[in-house]
Design a protein around this motif. Structure first.
Motif, short mmCIF file in Angstrom:
data_model
loop_
_atom_site.label_atom_id
_atom_site.label_comp_id
_atom_site.label_asym_id
_atom_site.label_seq_id
_atom_site.Cartn_x
_atom_site.Cartn_y
_atom_site.Cartn_z
N GLY A 99 -5.00 -4.74 -8.76
CA GLY A 99 -4.78 -3.76 -7.71
C GLY A 99 -5.79 -2.63 -7.76
O GLY A 99 -6.89 -2.78 -8.29
N ARG A 100 -5.39 -1.52 -7.20
CA ARG A 100 -6.30 -0.37 -7.16
C ARG A 100 -5.46 0.90 -7.14
O ARG A 100 -4.44 0.97 -6.44
CB ARG A 100 -7.16 -0.46 -5.89
CG ARG A 100 -8.19 0.65 -5.74
CD ARG A 100 -9.52 0.27 -6.38
NE ARG A 100 -10.48 1.37 -6.23
CZ ARG A 100 -11.38 1.44 -5.24
NH1 ARG A 100 -11.42 0.49 -4.32
NH2 ARG A 100 -12.23 2.44 -5.18
N ARG A 136 -1.88 -1.44 -3.91
CA ARG A 136 -2.88 -0.36 -3.93
C ARG A 136 -2.18 0.97 -3.68
O ARG A 136 -1.35 1.08 -2.79
CB ARG A 136 -3.94 -0.61 -2.85
CG ARG A 136 -4.80 -1.83 -3.15
CD ARG A 136 -5.73 -2.17 -2.01
NE ARG A 136 -6.71 -3.18 -2.44
CZ ARG A 136 -8.01 -2.99 -2.48
NH1 ARG A 136 -8.52 -1.81 -2.12
NH2 ARG A 136 -8.82 -3.94 -2.87
N THR A 178 -9.64 2.53 -0.62
CA THR A 178 -8.50 1.97 -1.35
C THR A 178 -7.46 1.35 -0.42
O THR A 178 -6.91 0.29 -0.71
CB THR A 178 -7.84 3.06 -2.20
OG1 THR A 178 -8.81 3.67 -3.04
CG2 THR A 178 -6.72 2.47 -3.07
N GLN A 195 0.84 -1.19 0.00
CA GLN A 195 0.00 0.00 0.00
C GLN A 195 0.88 1.25 0.00
O GLN A 195 1.85 1.33 0.75
CB GLN A 195 -0.91 0.02 1.24
CG GLN A 195 -1.83 -1.18 1.36
CD GLN A 195 -2.84 -1.00 2.46
OE1 GLN A 195 -4.03 -0.87 2.23
NE2 GLN A 195 -2.36 -0.98 3.71
N SER A 240 -4.73 1.77 -13.05
CA SER A 240 -4.30 0.66 -12.21
C SER A 240 -4.25 -0.65 -12.97
O SER A 240 -4.86 -0.81 -14.03
CB SER A 240 -5.25 0.52 -11.02
OG SER A 240 -4.90 -0.58 -10.22
#
Length: 265
Positions: free
Chosen positions: A123-124, A99, A147, A73, A119
């Motif tokens: 994922g994001r 992410r 997210t 992240q 993306s």
């Protein structure tokens, strides 16, 4: 397009993100940006070396965080105009489920980011239009909460961002954001310095100021202050991030800045 109409890109005045894009050899800049950038280059031609090295640091730091620290992240503050090897591209090339949340409040960056930051399917990637000087608005933003899982480690990234923020705002912002992240989170910073006199940063600051852009250089000790209580990786706060073995390091005066990665215990 902004929510309430067209974005005014103010192409008639220099912009720090577009100047940086010019230093990197990008095409997302205008005559006013190029004129101001050329004034900087006339004072310190090595500023381009520093910009390229800074971009390489972003990629190598994200690679380290994914491979060595297990980070999935990322909260990237002060996105800048997207170019090659953005945070999400590097992270998701190694961990497709990574992410990333980008944050900027600049309409110029916003216009580019919404068009270019895509993306991976697994994922994001989200983009938040928010001001880093109001960290609570970032932390409370629904897109961030949708997210990122703030109970899991996050890499907080300030790549060539904090030197545009004065002390009375910069330190509290970093502290507030890091306080909201759990143990195992990391802080990534690249920051301009005037510690190396040959970089002529005093003259560079004058060019930025004359262009209406605040630029605050900080000493090594002042950059280390952002990492109070953290465990620093690599060479700590240094002009260098580990280079490939056998590769020639640029002179520190050509880099003109400090970089570091630190872990929150």
């Amino acid at each position: 397009m902004a929510a309430d109409g067209p974005i005014d890109l103010r192409t008639d005045v220099p912009h720090s993100a577009r100047m940086y894009n010019y230093f990197l050899g990008g095409k997302d800049n205008f005559p006013a940006d190029r004129e101001a950038a050329e004034k900087v280059l006339a004072i310190a031609p090595s500023i381009r070396t520093g910009a390229i090295a800074n971009r390489r640091f972003l990629g190598s730091a994200v690679t380290y965080l994914v491979r060595e620290a297990g980070i999935r992240q990322f909260l990237d503050i002060g996105t800048g105009i997207p170019t090659e090897d953005n945070t999400h591209e590097v992270a998701q090339s190694l961990a497709p489920d990574a992410r990333i949340v980008y944050v900027d409040n600049d309409p110029i960056v916003l216009a580019h980011a919404r068009a270019l930051l895509k993306s991976s399917p697994e994922g994001r990637t989200a983009y938040i239009d928010a001001d880093l000087r109001d960290p609570r608005s970032i932390l409370d933003h629904p897109d961030l909460r949708a997210t990122l899982d703030l109970t899991q480690p996050v890499a907080l990234m300030f790549i060539a961002t904090l030197h545009f923020v004065p002390d009375e705002e910069a330190y509290p912002v970093v502290q507030t954001l890091m306080d909201a992240l759990p143990s195992g989170s990391h802080l990534v910073i690249s920051h301009a310095t005037a510690d190396f006199p040959s970089t002529a940063f005093q003259e560079i600051v004058k060019v930025y100021t004359a262009s209406g852009i605040t630029l605050v250089t900080r000493t090594k000790a002042e950059v280390e202050r952002f990492y109070t209580g953290m465990e620093l990786a690599g060479e700590g706060v240094s002009p260098y991030w580990p280079y490939p073995e056998g590769a020639e390091r640029p002179r520190e005066e050509d880099l003109g800045g400090y970089i570091a990665v630190g872990r929150k215990p």
